[in-house]
Design a protein around this motif. Sequence first.
Motif, mmCIF file in Angstrom:
data_model
loop_
_atom_site.group_PDB
_atom_site.id
_atom_site.type_symbol
_atom_site.label_atom_id
_atom_site.label_comp_id
_atom_site.label_asym_id
_atom_site.label_seq_id
_atom_site.Cartn_x
_atom_site.Cartn_y
_atom_site.Cartn_z
ATOM 1 N N MET A 240 89.088 23.564 42.050
ATOM 2 C CA MET A 240 90.388 23.042 41.640
ATOM 3 C C MET A 240 91.434 23.271 42.718
ATOM 4 S SD MET A 240 92.701 24.049 38.324
ATOM 5 C CE MET A 240 93.424 25.452 39.138
ATOM 6 N N SER A 241 92.254 22.252 42.928
ATOM 7 C CA SER A 241 93.459 22.346 43.759
ATOM 8 C C SER A 241 94.604 21.758 42.948
ATOM 9 C CB SER A 241 93.298 21.578 45.080
ATOM 10 O OG SER A 241 92.254 22.139 45.845
ATOM 11 N N ASP A 242 95.775 22.347 43.043
ATOM 12 C CA ASP A 242 96.914 21.859 42.248
ATOM 13 C C ASP A 242 98.202 21.984 43.044
ATOM 14 O OD1 ASP A 242 98.476 24.496 41.168
ATOM 15 O OD2 ASP A 242 96.326 24.883 41.384
ATOM 16 N N LYS A 243 99.209 21.183 42.610
ATOM 17 C CA LYS A 243 100.533 21.225 43.234
ATOM 18 C C LYS A 243 101.556 20.698 42.242
ATOM 19 C CE LYS A 243 103.110 19.947 47.373
ATOM 20 N NZ LYS A 243 103.090 19.183 48.645
ATOM 21 N N LYS A 244 102.705 21.363 42.190
ATOM 22 C CA LYS A 244 103.763 20.924 41.270
ATOM 23 C C LYS A 244 104.387 19.632 41.782
ATOM 24 C CE LYS A 244 107.664 22.673 38.624
ATOM 25 N NZ LYS A 244 108.393 21.395 38.631
ATOM 26 N N ILE A 245 104.597 18.719 40.830
ATOM 27 C CA ILE A 245 105.214 17.431 41.187
ATOM 28 C C ILE A 245 106.718 17.627 41.235
ATOM 29 C CG2 ILE A 245 105.473 15.018 40.556
ATOM 30 C CD1 ILE A 245 102.849 15.273 39.010
ATOM 31 N N GLU A 246 107.280 17.400 42.385
ATOM 32 C CA GLU A 246 108.717 17.599 42.560
ATOM 33 C C GLU A 246 109.507 16.643 41.659
ATOM 34 O OE1 GLU A 246 112.040 17.586 46.162
ATOM 35 O OE2 GLU A 246 109.921 17.277 46.592
ATOM 36 N N GLY A 247 110.486 17.190 41.000
ATOM 37 C CA GLY A 247 111.329 16.381 40.125
ATOM 38 C C GLY A 247 110.797 16.249 38.714
ATOM 39 N N THR A 248 109.653 16.872 38.414
ATOM 40 C CA THR A 248 109.067 16.829 37.074
ATOM 41 C C THR A 248 108.603 18.235 36.699
ATOM 42 O OG1 THR A 248 106.774 16.458 37.708
ATOM 43 C CG2 THR A 248 108.191 14.518 37.613
ATOM 44 N N PRO A 249 108.366 18.497 35.415
ATOM 45 C CA PRO A 249 107.830 19.811 35.014
ATOM 46 C C PRO A 249 106.306 19.867 35.063
ATOM 47 C CG PRO A 249 108.379 18.554 33.066
ATOM 48 C CD PRO A 249 108.753 17.672 34.237
ATOM 49 N N TRP A 250 105.683 18.899 35.679
ATOM 50 C CA TRP A 250 104.241 18.772 35.645
ATOM 51 C C TRP A 250 103.608 19.146 36.976
ATOM 52 C CZ3 TRP A 250 105.137 13.196 33.514
ATOM 53 C CH2 TRP A 250 105.596 13.297 32.190
ATOM 54 N N TYR A 251 102.275 19.256 36.888
ATOM 55 C CA TYR A 251 101.470 19.581 38.078
ATOM 56 C C TYR A 251 100.399 18.511 38.238
ATOM 57 C CZ TYR A 251 103.458 24.297 37.920
ATOM 58 O OH TYR A 251 104.304 25.376 37.914
ATOM 59 N N VAL A 252 100.124 18.187 39.492
ATOM 60 C CA VAL A 252 98.984 17.330 39.759
ATOM 61 C C VAL A 252 97.799 18.243 40.110
ATOM 62 C CG1 VAL A 252 99.620 17.028 42.201
ATOM 63 C CG2 VAL A 252 98.063 15.397 41.117
ATOM 64 N N VAL A 253 96.679 18.018 39.447
ATOM 65 C CA VAL A 253 95.490 18.870 39.583
ATOM 66 C C VAL A 253 94.309 17.998 40.003
ATOM 67 C CG1 VAL A 253 93.829 20.335 38.378
ATOM 68 C CG2 VAL A 253 96.266 20.571 37.905
ATOM 69 N N TYR A 254 93.590 18.466 41.026
ATOM 70 C CA TYR A 254 92.402 17.749 41.495
ATOM 71 C C TYR A 254 91.186 18.618 41.205
ATOM 72 C CZ TYR A 254 89.134 15.269 44.518
ATOM 73 O OH TYR A 254 88.062 14.563 45.002
ATOM 74 N N LEU A 255 90.254 18.088 40.404
ATOM 75 C CA LEU A 255 89.010 18.777 40.055
ATOM 76 C C LEU A 255 87.843 18.076 40.729
ATOM 77 C CD1 LEU A 255 89.554 19.312 36.217
ATOM 78 C CD2 LEU A 255 90.018 20.922 38.060
ATOM 79 N N ASN A 256 87.034 18.859 41.419
ATOM 80 C CA ASN A 256 85.875 18.307 42.127
ATOM 81 C C ASN A 256 84.628 19.034 41.645
ATOM 82 O OD1 ASN A 256 84.458 16.692 43.811
ATOM 83 N ND2 ASN A 256 85.334 17.472 45.715
ATOM 84 N N ASP A 257 83.676 18.286 41.098
ATOM 85 C CA ASP A 257 82.451 18.865 40.544
ATOM 86 C C ASP A 257 81.683 19.615 41.636
ATOM 87 O OD1 ASP A 257 80.073 19.493 39.285
ATOM 88 O OD2 ASP A 257 80.012 17.625 38.147
ATOM 89 N N GLU A 258 81.343 20.873 41.326
ATOM 90 C CA GLU A 258 80.636 21.702 42.311
ATOM 91 C C GLU A 258 79.300 21.079 42.703
ATOM 92 O OE1 GLU A 258 79.321 26.392 42.869
ATOM 93 O OE2 GLU A 258 79.616 25.554 40.874
ATOM 94 N N ASN A 259 78.630 20.440 41.745
ATOM 95 C CA ASN A 259 77.331 19.830 42.051
ATOM 96 C C ASN A 259 77.471 18.702 43.071
ATOM 97 O OD1 ASN A 259 75.953 21.510 40.296
ATOM 98 N ND2 ASN A 259 76.308 20.165 38.539
ATOM 99 N N TYR A 260 78.563 17.929 42.958
ATOM 100 C CA TYR A 260 78.779 16.849 43.924
ATOM 101 C C TYR A 260 79.201 17.408 45.281
ATOM 102 C CZ TYR A 260 78.388 13.265 40.322
ATOM 103 O OH TYR A 260 77.912 12.439 39.338
#
Length: 567
Positions: A240-260
């Motif tokens: 997992m990698s994540d970063k807060k979206i500027e100007g919003t209370p949300w985060y963008v999260v990138y999930l990458n399957d370990e098997n792939y």
Amino acid sequence: MLRGNRNLLRRTDIKTRLTLAFIFVPLCLMIVFFLIYYSFSTTVIRDKNEQASAQMVTMSEEIFHLNANALNEQIDNLAASTYLRNYLYYPADTAMRRAFSHNLHDNDLLAGRKGLQLYDETGKLLYEEGTLFPVDLKAYKAEIQAQKQGGYWLYDNEAQMIMLTREIRDLYDQPLGYVFCSFAQEAFNASLSQSTQAGSHMLVVDAKGQVLFGSNPDDIKEIIDLQASTVEINQHSYYMSDKKIEGTPWYVVYLNDENYVLEEIHNFRNMLVAYGIVFFVLLAAIAYFVYHSIYDPVHNILYSMRTLDENNLAMNRVEDDGRDEIHELSINFNDLLDRVQELLHTVHQEQEQKRETQFQLLQAQINPHFLFNTLNTLHYLAILNEDKPVSEGITALARLLRNTIVDSKEVVTVEEEIENLKNYIIIQKLRYGDVFETVYNIDDNVRSCAILKFLLQPIAENSILHAFEEDREHQILTIRAKAEGKYLKIEIGDNGKGFALDMQENRNKKLSGIGIGNIQERIRLMYGEDYSMDIQSVVGTGTIVTLLLPFKKQRGGRPHVQGTDSR
């Protein structure tokens, strides 16, 4: 230390050493190198995946931020619009409402919206269009008022819609009302899906880790820990990698399957495992052939050594067609067998001569003058007194002389030896009378067994001369003979005085002039170390002498006489 290791290896067999050298050591080294390479490759791939994921998260966050920022600017422009403020000042004026609506559509503010609502400062709905999800204004009023620039973002999971809300203030910074604008989540998915690949998810989550929307979010029900680097979702492990979206209370999260992520290294691992199996089989085959090339000739030598037959050493010669050191060892072993054969032949001849000499000396120890004088005395005594015991004594002595002096056979049957013993005891009873009784317990199946001549009489004489007392009654001399496995077991026992076995003078006591050592030596020379004579004695109880001889029928021996043993 090196020598100690060599000695340690010598404590294991050749098969184990070759297995270790050709299979386990290379295999262990291969496994160690594979694990090191696999760990290093996995670390490199994870680092690269982390960098790529961070780049994709940053790119998605920037795209999302640009879209959100554009909408924030538009809702700011809407909040600053004179038409909107006038309508909030005069909500009952139809002209003001119409002017606000025309301005909203003509300027294409908040394009792509699904719906819009306008509330006054008390929360009263003044204007509504399109589709909105229900929002409790009181619940979010404080957060909306705290947002000074841009709008406040909300998301409804059931409606799957995004809402942007903004507080509207007058020129004196006094609240006039609130505007709510809704958008379909698909409007933002484009900025997320273009960064995804097979086995990965680009998601937008709130501050608590609850998934809001994104690419393929339906399968993800778990709360995502934004502090973790790996998460477990649906029994799958994701980086997992994540970063807060500027100007919003949300985060963008990138999930990458370990098997792939590790698919390539896993394929390489499987290939190495397959190569390892092939390598292992090849090593096992090589070890097998090398092992047998060493073990088989060595085993032939060991087998020949363990099965040596001194009567036919030629059968133990080793056949080896090799050209290595083991072949030289086989040649030396065969030469040694030849030498041993010669030595055995020499020793056998010497032992034969020694036995003949000892037997001749044994016979010579019986004094002929004593025997013949006794015979004459008994003979005249029988004539003058007509005494039957004397007559029996003469007869017994005559038989004893015939069997010991006239008959030169070294080996007789048990029955013949017992007859000699009986004749001897008849003679001794002339001297001692009824001081003792003799009991014979001879099994029929051992009567024809071969035995050394003149082996029992000296032992019986020792009991008569040293064990029995003239003033005691019920003194018995017992002779037993039976078969026990491969042995002929003969016991000569008495219930006489006995003696202490730990006394040196008793151990060396002479048996009728013939030492115990002489009898033991005759048994050893004739039959070997497996056969022996054993003496057990208890003071005041008696003595038992046990002979263990080979159970072997006498060839050409005369059949034994059936009937009851005499006493």
